[in-house]
Write an enzyme that holds these catalytic residues in place. Structure first.
Site: not given
Length: 321
Positions: A58, A62, A87, A184
């Site tokens: 992740r 990001h 975040n 996910h």
């Protein structure tokens, strides 16, 4: 002497990206042990806490969606990307710092934090029984990190149209979108990001009708109405630490945890992709997802990269030089 100088320039050129492109083996001469060091560092942290794997994945995602894949999400500061609301749950910074410290001792000023992050994300997936792939490197680190620029990050509340728009802005299509959301299959989220689906979906005290009744009961047990919103819940109810296709089966069956994930089943085009991954034959379709995920990660990892003389090579990942 001229021959020696020419040979040196040839070797140097082999470690430089051509036309702003990344290349596999970029550090072959300048820091040949870089991948081994990153891998061993990730493995060391993973063995203590496997949940660091989705955190690293992740973190890379990001990073790439804001300012491109330039390590800007790693910079600390009162208004840096790390402080943006989207975040606040990011983790894995200590893994990158650990690897960077080792690489600076071995190859000072050579390996970028952005490349370490890209390599660590790959290794995190591999350690979670997912695929591995060759990571093109040669990224340089950005010098700008602003929370205000993180507004384009995908949100659990996004419709499919908004998700597609956000991904398209980064050169990614809807196929890439669904494939990357498949990440996910590992990881967790907080009850605060889904409780509205369970108790007050349309401000009338109802639940989200797209959640299967049996799964709704499970979610309400895990996330009580007046419970702690910080309670963690797996994004893939069937295999939270295994990188596989069960996530897509959950979305198909109304067992998606995040609204944005479940909405992929409600759109005709994204539903087709979800169905292709979910399928019936576990082994065959698991392989297909692994193959496609690897390709899309390479594509995502090249978003708006800085190469050549752009940016810098940070000495410490949390601050600019």
């Amino acid at each position: 002497m001229e021959a020696i100088q020419l040979a040196f320039l040839v070797i140097l050129a082999m470690g430089m990206p051509v036309n702003g492109q990344l290349e596999t083996g970029f550090y072959f001469f300048s820091c040949p042990d870089v991948e081994n060091i990153v891998r061993s560092t990730v493995a060391s942290h993973f063995n203590k806490d496997p949940s660091v794997a989705p955190g690293l994945l992740r973190l890379h995602f990001h990073d790439c969606f804001v300012q491109g894949c330039d390590g800007s999400v790693l910079i600390s500061g009162s208004s840096s990307e790390r402080t943006a609301f989207a975040n606040l749950g990011l983790r894995g910074f200590e893994v990158i710092d650990d690897a960077k410290e080792q690489l600076e001792a071995l190859c000072p000023g050579v390996v970028s934090c952005a490349d370490i992050l890209a390599l660590a994300a790959r290794d995190a997936v591999d350690l979670s029984n997912g695929p591995s792939w060759s990571v093109p490197t040669g990224r340089r680190d950005g010098r700008v990190s602003l929370a205000s620029q993180a507004s384009n990050l995908p949100s659990p509340l996004d419709s499919v149209a908004v998700q597609i728009q956000k991904f398209a802005a980064k050169g990614l299509d809807r196929y890439d979108l669904v494939t990357l959301v498949g990440a996910h299959t590992i990881g967790q989220t907080s009850c605060r990001f889904l409780s509205y689906r369970l108790y007050n979906f349309t401000s009338t005290g109802n639940s989200d009708p797209t959640i299967s009744p049996s799964f709704l009961s499970q979610l309400q047990t895990s996330c009580p109405k007046n419970g702690d919103g910080s309670q963690r819940i797996a994004l893939d109810k069937d295999s939270r630490t295994n990188f596989d296709v069960s996530f897509f089966r959950n979305v198909r069956d109304g067992n998606g945890v995040l609204e944005s994930d479940q909405r992929l089943w409600g759109d005709q085009e994204t539903r087709r992709i979800v169905q292709n991954y979910a399928g019936i034959i576990r082994g065959l379709l698991g392989f297909r997802f692994s193959y496609e995920f690897s390709k899309v990660m390479v594509k995502m990892g090249a978003i708006e990269v800085k190469t050549g003389y752009q940016g810098e090579i940070r000495k410490v990942c949390s601050k600019v030089n």
